[in-house]
Design an enzyme around this catalytic site. Structure first.
Site, short mmCIF file in Angstrom:
data_model
loop_
_atom_site.label_atom_id
_atom_site.label_comp_id
_atom_site.label_asym_id
_atom_site.label_seq_id
_atom_site.Cartn_x
_atom_site.Cartn_y
_atom_site.Cartn_z
N LYS A 159 0.83 -1.20 0.00
CA LYS A 159 0.00 0.00 0.00
C LYS A 159 0.86 1.26 0.00
O LYS A 159 1.88 1.33 0.70
CB LYS A 159 -0.90 0.03 1.23
CG LYS A 159 -2.04 -0.98 1.22
CD LYS A 159 -2.99 -0.72 2.37
CE LYS A 159 -4.28 -1.48 2.22
NZ LYS A 159 -5.25 -1.10 3.27
N GLY A 165 -8.72 6.65 -1.28
CA GLY A 165 -9.79 6.39 -2.23
C GLY A 165 -9.62 5.09 -2.97
O GLY A 165 -10.10 4.92 -4.09
N GLY A 166 -8.92 4.12 -2.36
CA GLY A 166 -8.73 2.83 -3.01
C GLY A 166 -7.57 2.78 -3.97
O GLY A 166 -7.29 1.73 -4.55
N LYS A 238 -16.83 2.58 -4.71
CA LYS A 238 -18.15 2.17 -4.22
C LYS A 238 -19.25 2.47 -5.24
O LYS A 238 -19.23 3.52 -5.89
CB LYS A 238 -18.44 2.90 -2.91
CG LYS A 238 -17.36 2.70 -1.86
CD LYS A 238 -17.49 3.73 -0.74
CE LYS A 238 -16.32 3.68 0.21
NZ LYS A 238 -16.35 4.76 1.20
N GLU A 289 -8.61 3.03 7.24
CA GLU A 289 -8.12 4.39 7.04
C GLU A 289 -9.14 5.37 7.58
O GLU A 289 -10.26 4.98 7.95
CB GLU A 289 -7.86 4.67 5.55
CG GLU A 289 -9.09 4.66 4.68
CD GLU A 289 -8.77 4.95 3.21
OE1 GLU A 289 -7.58 5.01 2.86
OE2 GLU A 289 -9.73 5.13 2.44
N ASN A 291 -11.02 9.04 6.50
CA ASN A 291 -11.25 10.10 5.51
C ASN A 291 -11.57 11.38 6.25
O ASN A 291 -12.57 11.46 6.97
CB ASN A 291 -12.40 9.73 4.58
CG ASN A 291 -12.08 8.52 3.72
OD1 ASN A 291 -12.88 7.62 3.57
ND2 ASN A 291 -10.88 8.48 3.15
N ARG A 293 -12.87 14.30 5.81
CA ARG A 293 -13.76 15.18 5.02
C ARG A 293 -15.16 14.63 5.09
O ARG A 293 -15.40 13.57 5.65
CB ARG A 293 -13.30 15.21 3.56
CG ARG A 293 -13.14 13.79 2.99
CD ARG A 293 -12.92 13.76 1.51
NE ARG A 293 -12.48 12.46 1.03
CZ ARG A 293 -13.25 11.40 0.84
NH1 ARG A 293 -14.54 11.48 1.13
NH2 ARG A 293 -12.77 10.27 0.39
#
Length: 450
Positions: A159, A165-166, A238, A289, A291, A293
């Site tokens: 990673k 965002g994947g 998604k 993770e 996010n 926001r």
């Protein structure tokens, strides 16, 4: 709101319109920004003021921090709402907003940077006693990675520490693959994020993607607004989200939400954020993770809690306390969100820009459509392909899914290829109706359908 009168909305599309409306509901003025491609857009027309920030390419407009700060200054804004995507999780942008004497509608720059560095975020989760997937810190070289991989076991993931965002994730099935994948992953991370730091993490096959909505203010209040299940994904993007997560035992829900609020408090979070977890087949959950926001899928949380998450963001940015306590936030009913994208599923989900010649939206009880578009608008090739979110809620999951099926039937789009028909098929799939699909289910389902 004390300290905020005028908000620059540093984004575009449906989230820009959502923030404009939230500002108006709070008695605030909203200033839109727009690129050449978005000059005549709906959110621009509905804002109190609008500032042109550059050419159509995102790097020359919505990713141009100088242009956004100039727009804030010339328009007299005293706060900046970054929406999601673009510069919303850019710590340097948040810092520059604050240095300019403006309120950033989001967490402090230091928190964005810590949680945006996936290795540092893992370390923070461990400090907060939040379970993490077995893995490593940043890998210095191939020899260190090979040694660590032996201890973690295969399959595993390489990673990018700066990913999100994947993106920036590469699977490794055996020791023989590790060196080549490391090289590729470093190159991709450098190109995408300007940082080639990578770490290793054990893969969790058959896991569900569960995320918890959190809110925190500067007065020490931290609450959660329960969870969402975002497991219907294609290449970690998604397509369908649900709230609450189906078939989640109350005790497990309590553990996951407590872990999320514990982490938010530990890192000094402020604003609206989402803590993401992998839920394994045996019921163990692990931090994935955070996010920092507002999320694309925030409307389904609003449907089942009655909260206005963007309004809470504005309150927090103004220095006010949260409008609710944890005991005030109660789950009621269920909701599902369908991301309708201008992509062609029959052509490998290739983006399908063009003119939206027909755009008839569904309605009725429990149906909400978030979009920044109207018929006659052009779907630009410069930005994300999502054109609308169908958000359907009901007294229970069956009613919410039924309303979603009806909404898809009513939705009429012409001029561009979309994922509308795919969503109809997904809602009819027995596995989706039963609930609890894993994150690789959709790709397996698509492969079988070919």
């Amino acid at each position: 709101m004390a300290g905020i009168r005028r908000v620059l909305v540093a984004n575009r599309g449906e989230i820009a319109l959502r923030v404009v409306r939230a500002c108006h509901n709070a008695g605030l003025e909203a200033v839109a920004v727009y690129s050449d491609a978005d000059r005549d857009s709906r959110w621009v027309r509905l804002a109190d003021d609008a500032v042109h920030i550059g050419a159509s390419a995102a790097t020359k407009s919505y990713l141009n921090a100088d242009a956004l700060l100039d727009a804030a200054r010339t328009s007299g804004a005293d706060a900046v709402h970054p929406g999601y995507g673009f510069l919303s999780e850019n710590g340097e942008f948040a810092r520059r907003v604050a240095d300019a004497g403006l309120r950033f509608v989001g967490p402090p720059a230091s928190v964005i940077e810590t949680m945006g560095d996936k290795a540092a975020a893992r370390a923070s989760a461990q400090e907060a006693d939040v379970p993490v997937v077995p893995g490593t810190g940043p890998m210095a070289d191939e020899a260190a990675a090979a040694s660590a991989a032996d201890g973690i076991g295969f399959p595993l993931l390489v990673k990018a520490a700066a990913g999100g965002g994947g993106r920036g994730i590469r699977p490794v099935g055996s020791p023989d693959e590790l060196a080549a994948v490391l090289k590729t992953a470093r190159a991709e991370a450098r190109a995408a994020f300007g940082d080639d730091t990578v770490y290793l993490e054990r893969a969790v096959p058959g896991a569900r993607h569960i995320e918890v909505q959190v809110l925190a203010d500067e007065h020490g209040n931290v609450v959660h607004a329960y969870e969402r299940d975002c497991s219907v994904q294609r290449r970690r993007q998604k397509l369908i989200e649900e709230a609450p997560a189906p078939d989640l035992a109350p005790g497990l829900r309590a553990e996951i939400t407590a872990a999320a609020t514990r982490l938010a408090a530990h890192v000094g979070y402020r604003g609206a954020g989402t803590v993401e977890f992998l839920l394994s087949r045996d019921g163990d959950f692990h931090f994935l993770e955070m996010n920092t926001r507002i999320q694309v899928e925030h409307p389904i949380t609003e449907c089942v809690t009655g909260l206005d998450l963007v309004a809470e963001q504005l309150r927090i940015a103004a220095g006010e306390p949260l409008s609710v306590r944890q005991e005030d936030i109660v789950l009621e009913g269920a909701a599902v969100e369908l991301r309708i994208n201008a992509e062609d599923p029959d052509q490998g989900f290739m983006p399908a820009p063009g003119e939206l010649s027909r755009f008839d939206l569904p309605g009725g009880p429990g149906v909400r459509v978030d979009t920044g578009l109207v018929a006659g608008d052009r779907i630009s090739p410069f930005y994300d392909s999502m054109i609308a979110k169908l958000v359907c809620s009901g007294a229970d999951r069956d009613q919410a899914l039924g309303r979603a099926e009806q909404a898809v039937r009513e939705l009429a789009i012409e001029g561009v290829a979309t994922t509308r028909s795919l969503h109809g098929a997904l809602l009819a799939a027995p596995e989706v109706r039963a609930g609890g699909v894993h994150t690789a289910w959709l790709e397996d389902w698509l492969a079988e359908a070919r």
